[in-house]
Structure formats: C-alpha cells, structure tokens
Design a protein around this motif. Structure first.
Motif, mmCIF file in Angstrom:
data_model
loop_
_atom_site.group_PDB
_atom_site.id
_atom_site.type_symbol
_atom_site.label_atom_id
_atom_site.label_comp_id
_atom_site.label_asym_id
_atom_site.label_seq_id
_atom_site.Cartn_x
_atom_site.Cartn_y
_atom_site.Cartn_z
ATOM 1 N N ALA A 43 0.815 -1.218 0.000
ATOM 2 C CA ALA A 43 0.000 0.000 0.000
ATOM 3 C C ALA A 43 0.846 1.264 0.000
ATOM 4 O O ALA A 43 0.504 2.264 0.651
ATOM 5 N N VAL A 44 1.968 1.220 -0.704
ATOM 6 C CA VAL A 44 2.812 2.411 -0.883
ATOM 7 C C VAL A 44 3.128 2.561 -2.359
ATOM 8 O O VAL A 44 3.639 1.634 -2.994
ATOM 9 N N ARG A 45 2.805 3.721 -2.898
ATOM 10 C CA ARG A 45 3.125 4.024 -4.292
ATOM 11 C C ARG A 45 4.144 5.151 -4.320
ATOM 12 O O ARG A 45 4.103 6.054 -3.481
ATOM 13 N N VAL A 46 5.057 5.100 -5.285
ATOM 14 C CA VAL A 46 6.103 6.119 -5.392
ATOM 15 C C VAL A 46 6.166 6.623 -6.829
ATOM 16 O O VAL A 46 6.200 5.826 -7.770
ATOM 17 N N ASP A 47 6.158 7.943 -6.982
ATOM 18 C CA ASP A 47 6.362 8.569 -8.289
ATOM 19 C C ASP A 47 7.527 9.542 -8.202
ATOM 20 O O ASP A 47 7.773 10.150 -7.141
#
Length: 706
Positions: A149-153
C-alpha cells in the motif's frame, strides 16, 4: 508524566513493537510443519491482539496530561484537548511530496520514510522531486523494499531548474531548496492536496492526523498549512545589521507544509510568488532561507492564505529556536524537525530525547515495515506458498525468491569514464566482519570499486560512522557502496555479487573477493591487457592467479620475483593448496612461474579463478547461497558461453587470513546443508544441459566432489 520520565518508556515501546513485529515475521518465514485450522485461527487472534495493544498504547500516549485533580490541562503552545480531528477513512490515500537530491539526502530521507511507515495505517503515495542520482537510489530502494500500500512517483528536478534558477540563494540546500515553490506545476493536475516535507523530519505519530487537518481549513482562501517559525530569524534581532526577508510576525517554517493544490492553482500561485520574489530581490539581492523567504514574503502580503498549524506539527530543533514552548509532554510531540546544518548536534534542553527517538528509526529494521495493512497476501507470499515446505531444502529454495531491500550508493560517489574505453572496476561483496579489508584494498587498487555490503539497518549506521572516520575511504570518491539489507538464514553471496556488478560503469570488471589484496599496479596492468589481448573484439576471461598467506602480517611482494621467493620460502602458497587444489589447479602455477606472455587454459571441473571480463558478462546464479559452488557455477557459465580463459603472466592477488565464516562452518558441520548443495548443483547442471544442449554434456559427465 514528565518528559524525562517518559523518555525511556517511548524508546522501549518502539523497541518492544519491533520485537513483536519481528516475532510475527519470524513466525511467517521459518520453515515449520503445516499448522491446523485451529492453530491458524489462534495465530490470527494473537496478531489482532498485538495490534490492538499497540493501538491502545498509542491512544494512551496521545492523550493530554491530567492535573492532580483529574482535570485535563493543555500544554503550552498547544491545545491538546481541542475538538477531536475528523477521522481519515482507512482506505484514503495520503499524498506526501519531498524534494530529495544527491547521495546524502537520499540516505537521510530513509529515516523520515521509516518513521512515517512505522505509524501509518493508511495507503501512502510519495511524490519525490529528485535529480538522477536520488531517483536511481530511491527507485531501487522502494522496488526492493516492497512495502504494501505504498506508491512512489518521481519528478525530474533537472526539468524544474529553469523555473527557479533565476533566484540567487545563499542557503546550503542550493537550487533544490527552491523547488517547493513549483509543486503546483510539477504535481499531477488531478492531485488536490499534499503534505510537503523536508528530508530532516521525523514523525512521532500517524501522518493521517496531519492529513486530517486539511478539514480545518476555512473558506476558499486558506491554502497553506504552516507552523510559526520558532526562532527570532524574521524578527531581525539575532545580530547587528541582520536584515531578513519580510514576514508576518515571526514568520512561518516550510519544513512541513499542507498544500491545497487545486485552490492554489485557482489563485494563480505561480504568478503570485514570482511577482513577490522579483519585487523583494530588487532590495534583498538573494534568499537566505531558500523557498521559506519567498513563502513568507507572499504571506506578508496575503495573510489570508495561511491556516496556522499547531506548533507540535513542526518542532524545530536549531540553536536559536524556542521549541520547548511547543510541548510539555511526550504526547504533544507530532513532528520533529532537525532544521539546522548541525542536525543532531544542536543545543536543546531535550535534545537527548529527540536524538534517541531519531536513532530508533535510523536503526529500525525496515523489513518489519513490510507488514500488510489489510491482510492481503503479497506476490512474494503467493510465490512462496507454491513451494513445498516439506522439502528438506525448502530454505535454500526460498532464498532464491527473497527480495532483499537494497540501497544503492549509500555514500557519495564520483566517477568519470575514461576516454580510452579500457577502464575496469573491482567488484566484491562483504559483511560487517570483513570491514577492516576496505582500507587495504583501496591502497592496492586505485581504480573504481563496486561493493555490495550485507548489513542490518543498525550495522549500516556503524559502517557509515566507520567510513566517515576513515581518511583513506573518504579520500576515494570512486568507490560505490551498495547496502543489501539482511534477511533470511543464508548469506546471499551471488545476489550480492550481482548487485555490485549491475552498478559497474566501466567497460570491464575484475571479479574479486573482499579478503584478497590485488598486487600493486594491477589496475593499470589490466587496462593495458585490454588492448594487448584485444578484449573489445573477443570473449575472454583474464585469469589473475590467486595465492594465500597464513600470516596476519605480510610484507606484500612488490614484484613477481619477490612473490616467487616468498612462495619458495613457504610464506605464500597457491590459493587453497591445502584444502581444495582443484579450484585453481587449471591456472597451471608451474607454467606461470616462468611465463612471460599470456597463455590459455582449459576449463576443468570445479575451476573457480578470479577473472576480468566485460561488463555485460553473465551474472552469478542466485540459487547458490552461503558457502559452496557459487563461483564454480559462474565460471561454468562463462565456459558454456565460449569465453576463453587466459592467464596473465605478471598478475597476482593474495588471500589474507581471517576467521572462518558462519556459512563455511555450517557447510562443514551440517550434513543436510551439504546434501542440499549437491541437489542444487545437480539442478544447475540439468539447467545448463537444457540451455546449451550437446555442448553442455561435459558438465553432466564430470565428477564434481566440491
């Protein structure tokens, strides 16, 4: 409870939480008999109980202190017993933006991320504005971290430089310290709100509490959530002739910002801050505190833009702050901000407490943060569930699928590719017990080095202190240190080698081991050999003959003649002559003694020389962990791909003595370990046969006794 009284309680709480998590993690990874449905239900109940206990403890810590009469009291500078903040939906994603550039900032930001992940109960979306260095490091780190549940951009800071490069800035953050000004333009147009953080922040609470403050913004004009500055900087009385930028009262600190992006865009934020900056720069000439000066100048003209946050959302720790007014009790602390170039060395009444809290997250085992939020199994767990847990070699097979958290370029790195296309990088891997070899290797090899270090989070900090205290290591910018964090039962030797190999920038690489000292001048000799042996147009593996000494103090031979003399005297031996002659016998040491030109040797069973090859050569096979056959399989792969083994007549390296590793001890004492290694060897040989057909028949027929 006073601040001093609770100091050890909070630290012990954090450690006990990690122990609980670690016990659950161990329970899920160690090979055990299949549990019954009832046992599984009991385990799930235990997990829920632990989580409830932790939540209850957090609630207790967050309650305001009570007076002796039992009445609630508010801390100075806070109003802890205010109206309860709106609850953030458990599935709502919290967006966080961070500007991060360079090697040091990429390392520092990890502690911030750990503190956020430790407390969070919501999905997170990190938006990193980075240079190419930080993007490479953080992209690899988050991919291998695999936090649910961690997104990185990532957003390219180089593309934003032109937006702010016209602003002279005296602050140590440089041009990157101005990039928060252009977030409305940088971040996606469909992103409406974001929490913006400096890299030197530590969270002491769930970030959802801060996210909930957005609901308190009033009207349509409050677009910035900021904490008042806790120093006298903007009052202009710190020293004689101190002339700060204009600010509203004490001004506001931009280490923590709540941005309502959609409203800012409607208010034409870009035009607003640019006009203000242009006007003020006519008299101020440059910024002293980067974006903070411009934010404050805009707010001075437009006070309605700000929703003032309670000061515990940004407890500022610099020498001139009055941060003690922000808290009376630990329960008041929310966010700690090390906003001084001195960082942990600042003067503060309670700095020891803050330092301990920071160090807890600095050395916290990041693997424990992989816990699932909603109980959904990860892809890795699904893969592992397909393995047979009754297989006696299950742990070996499991290791092949383990994803190790990896932090590339843990220290600053500088390297410029040579124009002659002959440059070569020394590749090796090590753990904490071989750290003492680094300085010696740097003295023997002046070229670039790529090292993979297998460490825990705490050991990584020990390594950092060791490296920063070493004049030899700090004088070398061309050494890449890549941390692979510990996980599982085995030393993942071939994974480590592959990590180091992938970061090689030169056309060639010398595949060594950390306990070998290369001869003085080997770097230049190998580069010359590239030309002499036409390495560019041929598939060659250049063999560097390996020797060993049993003496901890050795007068390192400065020439081949001196080495041969020590060999005849019994000071040196050919490597593993006493225990494993087959590993290096094909090098043909008898011929090497008198050789003056390179000579070719044939592959033989169990051959495992140290070689220089092209950067695009095959990687090591990950199935081999710990001790045994890890290099043998790689040399076999090179031979199968028709590499020619050429021994260099004037090259040598010497193995230095050390205590036996844990893995070789396991190999010697554990029969099952040896059985599994034999099984893995057979599977590897069968795999070679399928890939290379008739040409690989010799690998199936030779008798291997390693």
């Amino acid at each position: 409870m006073s601040l001093n009284g609770i100091q050890w309680n909070i630290i012990n709480y954090l450690h006990s939480y990690s122990r609980e998590e670690r016990s659950l993690e161990i329970g899920s990874t160690v090979s055990q008999p299949a549990i019954s449905h009832c046992e599984q239900q009991a385990l799930e109940l235990r997990v829920r109980t632990v989580e409830e206990e932790n939540r209850a403890l957090r609630r207790e810590l967050s309650r305001p202190p009570r007076s002796p009469s039992g009445q609630k009291t508010a801390a100075v500078g806070n109003s802890s017993d205010c109206v309860r903040q709106p609850v953030v939906d458990k599935c709502e994603t919290i967006h966080v933006a961070i500007v991060c550039a360079g090697y040091n900032a990429s390392r520092d930001v990890v502690t911030l991320v750990k503190s956020v992940l430790f407390h969070r109960r919501n999905p997170l979306h990190f938006h990193f504005i980075t240079d190419s260095i930080a993007q490479q490091i953080l992209s690899s780190l988050f991919q291998s971290w695999m936090v649910p549940a961690v997104r990185v951009d990532f957003y390219d800071a180089d593309e934003l430089k032109s937006e702010v490069s016209w602003i002279p800035n005296k602050h140590y953050s440089g041009i990157y310290g101005l990039m928060k000004l252009v977030l409305t333009k940088t971040l996606p147009s469909n992103l409406h709100r974001v929490i913006v953080l400096d890299t030197d922040i530590t969270f002491a609470t769930d970030i959802a509490e801060l996210w909930a403050v957005f609901h308190k913004f009033k009207g349509k004009k409050q677009v910035l959530g900021l904490v008042e500055n806790q120093s006298d900087w903007y009052l202009g009385n710190l020293w004689k002739n101190h002339r700060p930028w204009p600010a509203l009262g004490r001004g506001f600190n931009t280490g923590v910002i709540l941005l309502l992006l959609d409203r800012l865009r409607k208010l034409k934020w870009e035009q607003m801050w640019r006009l203000t900056a242009e006007r003020e720069l006519m008299s101020m000439l440059s910024t002293s505190l980067a974006d903070q000066d411009i934010f404050n100048a805009v707010i001075k003209q437009n006070p309605f833009l700000v929703h003032q946050l309670q000061c515990f959302w940004n407890v500022q720790l610099s020498d001139h702050t009055r941060s003690e007014k922000c808290y009376k009790d630990v329960s008041d602390l929310k966010v700690i901000h090390w906003n001084s170039p001195k960082k942990l060395r600042v003067k503060n009444k309670h700095v020891e407490f803050f330092r301990n809290l920071y160090l807890t997250f600095l050395e916290y085992d990041g693997n424990l943060l992989r816990r699932e939020l909603f109980g959904c199994p990860s892809e890795l767990q699904k893969t592992l569930s397909e393995l047979d847990e009754d297989d006696p070699c299950y742990e070996f097979r499991r290791e092949r699928f383990t994803v190790h958290r990896t932090h590339l370029y843990f220290l600053h790195y500088e390297y410029e590719l040579s124009a002659d296309n002959t440059d070569v990088t020394l590749v090796a891997q090590l753990s904490m017990d071989r750290l003492q070899m680094l300085e010696a290797i740097c003295k023997h090899w002046e070229g670039p080095i790529s090292l993979a270090l297998y460490l825990s989070d705490a050991e990584a900090q020990q390594f950092l202190r060791y490296a920063q205290g070493s004049e030899v290591l700090m004088s070398r910018g061309n050494v890449g240190y890549h941390i692979v964090y510990k996980e599982g039962q085995f030393y993942p030797v071939n994974l480590l080698r592959n990590v180091a190999m992938r970061q090689v920038k030169t056309p060639y690489m010398f595949l060594s081991d950390i306990d070998f000292l290369p001869m003085y001048g080997l770097y230049d000799y190998l580069r010359k050999s590239v030309v002499q042996l036409d390495m560019t147009n041929t598939k060659k593996a250049l063999v560097v003959p390996a020797f060993e000494t049993l003496r901890y103090r050795l007068s390192y031979p400065k020439s081949k003649a001196e080495l041969l003399s020590q060999l005849d005297m019994g000071t040196l031996f050919t490597f593993r002559y006493h225990v494993w002659t087959k590993g290096h016998a094909p090098t043909n040491f008898a011929k090497w003694r008198t050789a003056t030109t390179p000579y070719r040797v044939q592959w033989e069973a169990d051959f495992e020389p140290y070689v220089m090859v092209k950067r695009d050569s095959p990687e090591y096979d990950r199935r081999f962990v710990g001790f045994g056959w890890n290099k043998v399989a790689h040399i076999m792969e090179l031979d199968a791909q028709e590499y020619e083994f050429v021994v260099l007549p004037n090259a040598y390296m010497i193995h230095m003595p050390h205590a036996p590793s844990f893995d070789i001890t396991k190999f010697r004492s554990n029969k099952q370990y040896r059985v599994c290694l034999k099984t893995l060897k057979e599977e590897f040989q069968q795999n070679m046969s399928r890939r290379f057909g008739f040409a690989a028949l010799k690998y199936m027929t030779v008798e291997n006794n390693s």
